[in-house]
Design a protein around this motif. Structure first.
Motif, PDB file in Angstrom:
ATOM      1  N   ASP A 198      15.892  -6.516 -13.486  1.00 43.78           N
ATOM      2  CA  ASP A 198      14.478  -6.591 -13.185  1.00 43.78           C
ATOM      3  C   ASP A 198      14.246  -7.412 -11.781  1.00 43.78           C
ATOM      4  O   ASP A 198      13.219  -6.958 -11.124  1.00 43.78           O
ATOM      5  N   ALA A 199      15.053  -8.365 -11.410  1.00 40.56           N
ATOM      6  CA  ALA A 199      14.867  -9.054  -9.911  1.00 40.56           C
ATOM      7  C   ALA A 199      15.054  -8.343  -8.817  1.00 40.56           C
ATOM      8  O   ALA A 199      14.513  -8.356  -8.034  1.00 40.56           O
ATOM      9  N   TRP A 200      16.231  -7.297  -9.140  1.00 39.03           N
ATOM     10  CA  TRP A 200      16.307  -6.372  -8.100  1.00 39.03           C
ATOM     11  C   TRP A 200      15.038  -5.094  -7.806  1.00 39.03           C
ATOM     12  O   TRP A 200      14.676  -5.178  -6.849  1.00 39.03           O
ATOM     13  N   CYS A 201      14.537  -4.868  -8.835  1.00 40.30           N
ATOM     14  CA  CYS A 201      13.444  -3.954  -8.971  1.00 40.30           C
ATOM     15  C   CYS A 201      12.214  -4.869  -8.324  1.00 40.30           C
ATOM     16  O   CYS A 201      11.607  -4.095  -7.214  1.00 40.30           O
ATOM     17  N   SER A 202      11.994  -5.849  -8.690  1.00 43.04           N
ATOM     18  CA  SER A 202      10.912  -6.762  -8.156  1.00 43.04           C
ATOM     19  C   SER A 202      11.156  -6.742  -6.578  1.00 43.04           C
ATOM     20  O   SER A 202      10.118  -6.704  -5.866  1.00 43.04           O
ATOM     21  N   SER A 203      12.333  -7.108  -5.992  1.00 41.35           N
ATOM     22  CA  SER A 203      12.412  -7.306  -4.409  1.00 41.35           C
ATOM     23  C   SER A 203      12.262  -6.038  -3.995  1.00 41.35           C
ATOM     24  O   SER A 203      11.781  -6.171  -2.704  1.00 41.35           O
ATOM     25  N   ARG A 204      12.812  -4.786  -4.399  1.00 43.02           N
ATOM     26  CA  ARG A 204      12.170  -3.688  -3.837  1.00 43.02           C
ATOM     27  C   ARG A 204      10.991  -3.149  -3.816  1.00 43.02           C
ATOM     28  O   ARG A 204      10.444  -2.640  -2.934  1.00 43.02           O
ATOM     29  N   ASP A 205      10.184  -3.414  -5.017  1.00 41.22           N
ATOM     30  CA  ASP A 205       8.886  -3.309  -4.811  1.00 41.22           C
ATOM     31  C   ASP A 205       8.299  -4.044  -3.850  1.00 41.22           C
ATOM     32  O   ASP A 205       7.154  -3.540  -3.336  1.00 41.22           O
ATOM     33  N   GLN A 206       8.606  -5.177  -3.605  1.00 38.46           N
ATOM     34  CA  GLN A 206       7.703  -5.988  -2.262  1.00 38.46           C
ATOM     35  C   GLN A 206       8.104  -5.222  -1.237  1.00 38.46           C
ATOM     36  O   GLN A 206       7.018  -5.403  -0.282  1.00 38.46           O
ATOM     37  N   ARG A 207       8.798  -4.372  -0.900  1.00 38.58           N
ATOM     38  CA  ARG A 207       8.938  -3.613   0.362  1.00 38.58           C
ATOM     39  C   ARG A 207       7.818  -2.451   0.341  1.00 38.58           C
ATOM     40  O   ARG A 207       7.220  -2.397   1.370  1.00 38.58           O
ATOM     41  N   TYR A 208       7.375  -1.922  -0.765  1.00 40.58           N
ATOM     42  CA  TYR A 208       6.725  -1.253  -0.646  1.00 40.58           C
ATOM     43  C   TYR A 208       5.083  -1.722  -0.575  1.00 40.58           C
ATOM     44  O   TYR A 208       4.090  -1.142  -0.280  1.00 40.58           O
ATOM     45  N   GLN A 209       5.011  -2.721  -1.087  1.00 44.45           N
ATOM     46  CA  GLN A 209       3.683  -3.603  -1.135  1.00 44.45           C
ATOM     47  C   GLN A 209       3.280  -3.961   0.165  1.00 44.45           C
ATOM     48  O   GLN A 209       2.087  -4.227   0.510  1.00 44.45           O
ATOM     49  N   GLN A 210       4.349  -4.113   1.125  1.00 40.67           N
ATOM     50  CA  GLN A 210       3.802  -4.718   2.339  1.00 40.67           C
ATOM     51  C   GLN A 210       3.140  -3.737   3.356  1.00 40.67           C
ATOM     52  O   GLN A 210       3.676  -2.287   3.342  1.00 40.67           O
ATOM     53  N   GLN A 211       2.106  -3.975   3.936  1.00 38.59           N
ATOM     54  CA  GLN A 211       1.480  -3.250   4.775  1.00 38.59           C
ATOM     55  C   GLN A 211       1.949  -3.142   6.174  1.00 38.59           C
ATOM     56  O   GLN A 211       2.216  -4.102   6.613  1.00 38.59           O
ATOM     57  N   GLY A 212       2.112  -1.962   6.721  1.00 37.67           N
ATOM     58  CA  GLY A 212       2.630  -1.887   8.064  1.00 37.67           C
ATOM     59  C   GLY A 212       1.777  -0.649   8.813  1.00 37.67           C
ATOM     60  O   GLY A 212       0.987  -0.101   8.275  1.00 37.67           O
ATOM     61  N   ALA A 213       2.017  -0.483  10.147  1.00 35.15           N
ATOM     62  CA  ALA A 213       1.674   0.304  10.934  1.00 35.15           C
ATOM     63  C   ALA A 213       1.714   1.889  10.397  1.00 35.15           C
ATOM     64  O   ALA A 213       0.764   2.630  10.654  1.00 35.15           O
ATOM     65  N   SER A 214       2.817   1.966   9.829  1.00 32.26           N
ATOM     66  CA  SER A 214       2.967   3.385   9.036  1.00 32.26           C
ATOM     67  C   SER A 214       1.865   3.965   8.115  1.00 32.26           C
ATOM     68  O   SER A 214       1.706   5.115   8.012  1.00 32.26           O
ATOM     69  N   ASP A 215       1.336   2.950   7.596  1.00 29.54           N
ATOM     70  CA  ASP A 215       0.193   3.285   6.744  1.00 29.54           C
ATOM     71  C   ASP A 215      -0.939   3.960   7.361  1.00 29.54           C
ATOM     72  O   ASP A 215      -1.673   4.618   6.553  1.00 29.54           O
ATOM     73  N   GLN A 216      -1.042   3.654   8.480  1.00 28.02           N
ATOM     74  CA  GLN A 216      -2.295   4.323   9.225  1.00 28.02           C
ATOM     75  C   GLN A 216      -1.940   5.752   9.715  1.00 28.02           C
ATOM     76  O   GLN A 216      -2.900   6.407  10.133  1.00 28.02           O
ATOM     77  N   TYR A 217      -0.569   5.976  10.062  1.00 27.18           N
ATOM     78  CA  TYR A 217      -0.370   7.249  10.889  1.00 27.18           C
ATOM     79  C   TYR A 217       0.309   8.201   9.864  1.00 27.18           C
ATOM     80  O   TYR A 217       0.447   9.390  10.647  1.00 27.18           O
ATOM     81  N   VAL A 218       0.485   8.126   8.653  1.00 28.37           N
ATOM     82  CA  VAL A 218       1.279   9.042   7.891  1.00 28.37           C
ATOM     83  C   VAL A 218       0.462   9.184   6.734  1.00 28.37           C
ATOM     84  O   VAL A 218      -0.138   8.261   6.265  1.00 28.37           O
ATOM     85  N   SER A 219       0.756  10.191   5.960  1.00 32.69           N
ATOM     86  CA  SER A 219       0.254  10.447   4.723  1.00 32.69           C
ATOM     87  C   SER A 219       0.700   9.623   3.607  1.00 32.69           C
ATOM     88  O   SER A 219       2.013   9.441   3.791  1.00 32.69           O
ATOM     89  N   ASP A 220       0.008   9.328   2.689  1.00 31.89           N
ATOM     90  CA  ASP A 220       0.517   8.485   1.486  1.00 31.89           C
ATOM     91  C   ASP A 220       1.558   9.120   0.725  1.00 31.89           C
ATOM     92  O   ASP A 220       2.218   8.685   0.062  1.00 31.89           O
ATOM     93  N   ASP A 221       1.379  10.462   0.790  1.00 39.12           N
ATOM     94  CA  ASP A 221       2.236  11.452  -0.135  1.00 39.12           C
ATOM     95  C   ASP A 221       3.677  11.690   0.443  1.00 39.12           C
ATOM     96  O   ASP A 221       4.483  12.527   0.006  1.00 39.12           O
ATOM     97  N   MET A 222       3.871  11.262   1.932  1.00 36.48           N
ATOM     98  CA  MET A 222       5.051  11.548   2.736  1.00 36.48           C
ATOM     99  C   MET A 222       6.052  10.516   2.181  1.00 36.48           C
ATOM    100  O   MET A 222       6.021   9.306   1.779  1.00 36.48           O
ATOM    101  N   VAL A 223       7.233  11.069   1.628  1.00 33.44           N
ATOM    102  CA  VAL A 223       8.430  10.596   1.233  1.00 33.44           C
ATOM    103  C   VAL A 223       9.302   9.798   2.465  1.00 33.44           C
ATOM    104  O   VAL A 223       9.437  10.618   3.324  1.00 33.44           O
TER     105      VAL A 223
END
Length: 691
Positions: A198-223
């Motif tokens: 659970d702790a590992w999953c939570s730490s990995r989730d935090q990476r996805y929750q951080q907003q960055g410049a890429s959120d503005q320039y690529v589609s949300d559906d891009m892997v």
């Protein structure tokens, strides 16, 4: 905005009726974004297991198996699946609408961040099927014998499906333990702690929750975009808009060099990069050589991109002496496509797919119609197998753009960086671009790198334990190429260990011994030993284990009661479906009690900010060990587990069981018992529903 709208319209246009769209590959894949330890890969339609590589694309029919101490993470664009050690996992369906997976053994975590209209996730287990249609985070554990499933709902709401049309809603903050597929017997408890997974999953989730410049320039559906900000930067360009440049690469670096080629059905030859960021820039968009360095130009933000195995052009012919057979020894060459250039797939596609895979990955600066017309012109030549005449490529003469290696090294999935061959620029200039890609046949190593001789043994052909499914899985594409190039590939063998709920069982699954159901699984081990997963410096495992002693269940008739008539702390006992139906016929006096609300405890400021701060309360027993239905009565009633997290000490009285009347009407809400309730044994919440 106008260009983006036009591209969205172009993407959603239905292909012509004679386009053969049924043979198109899916537009969406999963990416193996993290792996540690022994992670085996069984490609769709194959019998032999290989080793799973970082950034490997996975699709319908692919299976993963993690060994002791291993973990894996799969990114799907808007959702993530994380797999604990000693787990067997596979994709039953993966397309733009449905992500359907099987978990026959072990533990997984499903985090759904966003869903497009019509999308859903389904986790199929030997007992129940979990269907998720809105964002949330869920954990699924399978018991050692495969006869019980535990579902933990950290946040969100989902539906569990069982036999005979049974279904039950699961709600945030609770754990649901299903002992059979009828959903008649279920134990519900509040979430009380966490483990290292659970702790590992939570730490990995935090990476996805951080907003960055890429959120503005690529589609949300891009892997694969969540790694871009960490390993590179965005800079504007007057010709290409926002361009991403990788950081910490050498002066002689070039795309499509630090990795290997794999054969992945139904696409065929697929690039697998070694860099931690090396997924999105190689399967979407285009590369350009700008002012002395390579940069990646994504497609439009407003449309869902279509995955491609590699956006390159292969070159061949007498000028390069490309070998068509593995044993010929000639070189195979390629270079990245530039912005605006049309990609010619080397697998069978319809006209609609050909348009979509290009228009969703090409940046439009001015006129969208120019791009569409260019794609249409190319398709006319592509359909007839002819190269486009007088075609010029901007990257063909760019520094270090062209890469070549021997055909046998290419097919053996060897490292390109270590096996490149020097190509004569004059020969390269004379070599034509191949309109339909390579005719190179794969070898066994092309599907997955071979496992080491010391690796654990895995069952040939896949998993032996059956799972139940809400939706019928789609037919997987065969991994191996079709004997006739340019025609649709036949499907891989259908999964034989999947039974759609409501269909006829394929045998006496419940009576099947655990050893026969999964011959390669380990025997139960004593908890705390390294072999059992009690590794040094780790929290106790929270994996499903049958309760022991006072927590053991005793089945009396059609109702499930705690052994020795002692209640289990924090657990609500839910009446069976038969009792529910009988309760609906009773008068409904009074009013329903107030709905209880459960909130997750907040960590103290000085503690590590994880999802939970305490280890999950677990009985001291071997993990996944199936218990006999009769056991000697322990002394002193219920005995809590020793060590680990200890909740508030409470005294428990003899439980008073009442019928749970249901309100009249068609609202589908479970009724609540009338009268007083034991303060230590609260009634079910309103959102713990079942039909």
């Amino acid at each position: 905005m106008i260009c983006a709208t036009g591209l969205a319209q172009a993407q959603t246009q239905a292909p012509p009726a004679d386009s053969g769209a049924a043979g198109d590959p899916p537009s969406r894949v999963a990416r193996l974004s993290y792996r540690t330890g022994d992670v085996g890969l069984l490609p769709a339609g194959e019998k032999n297991w290989g080793d799973a590589s970082l950034n490997r694309p996975l699709t319908t029919g692919d299976r993963l198996s993690t060994g002791e101490g291993a973990r894996a993470e799969l990114e799907l664009g808007g959702g993530t699946v994380r797999i604990a050690d000693d787990s067997d996992f596979g994709f039953l369906t993966l397309n733009a609408q449905l992500t359907q997976v099987e978990l026959t053994q072990g533990t997984l975590n499903l985090a759904v961040r966003n869903l497009d209209e019509g999308q859903s996730y389904e986790v199929d287990t030997p007992t129940v099927a979990l269907v998720v249609t809105e964002p949330g985070t869920y954990r699924v554990d399978i018991s050692e014998d495969g006869k019980s499933t535990r579902i933990t709902d950290f946040n969100g709401r989902a539906t569990v499906y069982g036999e005979g049309g049974a279904q039950r809603l699961v709600a945030s903050g609770r754990t649901y333990e299903f002992a059979d597929s009828s959903l008649n017997e279920v134990m519900i408890s509040d979430i009380s702690g966490s483990d290292d997974f659970d702790a590992w999953c939570s730490s990995r989730d935090q990476r996805y929750q951080q907003q960055g410049a890429s959120d503005q320039y690529v589609s949300d559906d891009m892997v694969g975009t969540q790694d871009l900000d960490q390993y590179g930067s965005w800079q504007p360009d007057s010709d290409y808009g926002q361009v991403w440049y990788p950081a910490s690469v050498g002066v002689d670096w070039a795309p499509y060099r630090t990795g290997h080629w794999a054969y992945v059905g139904p696409w065929g030859w697929t690039w697998v990069d070694d860099a931690p960021w090396g997924f999105a820039p190689y399967h979407y968009g285009r590369w350009a050589f700008i002012r002395g360095r390579w940069g990646w130009v994504p497609g439009p933000v407003a449309v869902r991109p279509v995955y491609a195995p590699a956006l390159v052009a292969f070159v061949g012919g007498p000028g390069l002496n490309v070998s068509i057979g593995i044993g010929g020894g000639g070189p195979v060459g390629w270079f990245p496509l530039g912005p605006g250039e049309v990609y010619n797939p080397w697998y069978h596609v319809s006209r609609g797919y050909y348009t979509n895979v290009n228009v969703t990955n090409i940046y439009v600066r001015n006129d969208r119609n120019v791009v569409i017309n260019n794609i249409n012109n190319h398709y006319n030549y592509f359909a007839s197998g002819r190269p486009m005449p007088d075609q010029r490529f901007m990257n063909r003469e760019a520094p270090r753009a062209f890469t070549a290696m021997q055909a046998q090294d290419f097919a053996a999935a060897r490292s390109v960086q270590r096996n490149m061959v020097a190509a004569d620029p004059q020969h390269f200039a004379a070599a034509p671009v191949m309109a339909r890609g390579l005719g190179l046949q794969p070898s066994q190593a092309s599907f997955a790198p071979p496992r080491t001789a010391s690796a654990r043994s895995l069952p040939a052909g896949g998993f032996q334990r059956e799972v139940v499914a809400r939706n019928a899985p789609v037919a997987a594409f065969a991994a191996r190429p079709n004997p006739t190039p340019g025609t649709p590939r036949g499907p891989a063998p259908s999964p034989t260990q999947v039974r759609v709920l409501g269909s006829t069982p394929s045998g006496n699954r419940a009576a099947m011994p655990a050893a026969a159901a999964a011959p390669a699984m380990r025997a139960p081990m004593s908890q705390g030993s390294p072999a059992a997963g009690g590794r040094p410096d780790e929290l106790p495992s929270a994996r499903f284990a049958r309760p022991q002693g006072g927590e053991e269940r005793a089945y009396q008739g059609n109702r499930q009661q705690p052994a020795n008539n002692q209640p289990r702390p924090g657990v609500s006992y839910i009446p069976s479906a038969e009792e529910d139906r009988a309760a609906r016929m009773q008068p409904q006096p009074g009013t329903l009690p107030a709905e209880q609300h459960f909130e997750r405890a907040q960590p103290a400021p000085q503690e590590n900010a994880q999802r939970f701060n305490q280890p999950r309360q677990e009985p001291q027993a071997p993990r996944y060990e199936a218990q006999p239905q009769q056991r000697n009565q322990p002394q002193g009633g219920y005995q809590g587990p020793q060590g680990g997290y200890q909740g508030p000490q409470r005294s428990y009285e003899q439980p008073h069981v009442e019928q749970a009347p249901h309100p009249q009407g068609n609202n589908g809400q479970q009724g609540r018992p009338q009268g007083n309730h034991d303060e230590h044994h609260p009634p079910p919440r309103k959102d713990d529903q079942h039909n």
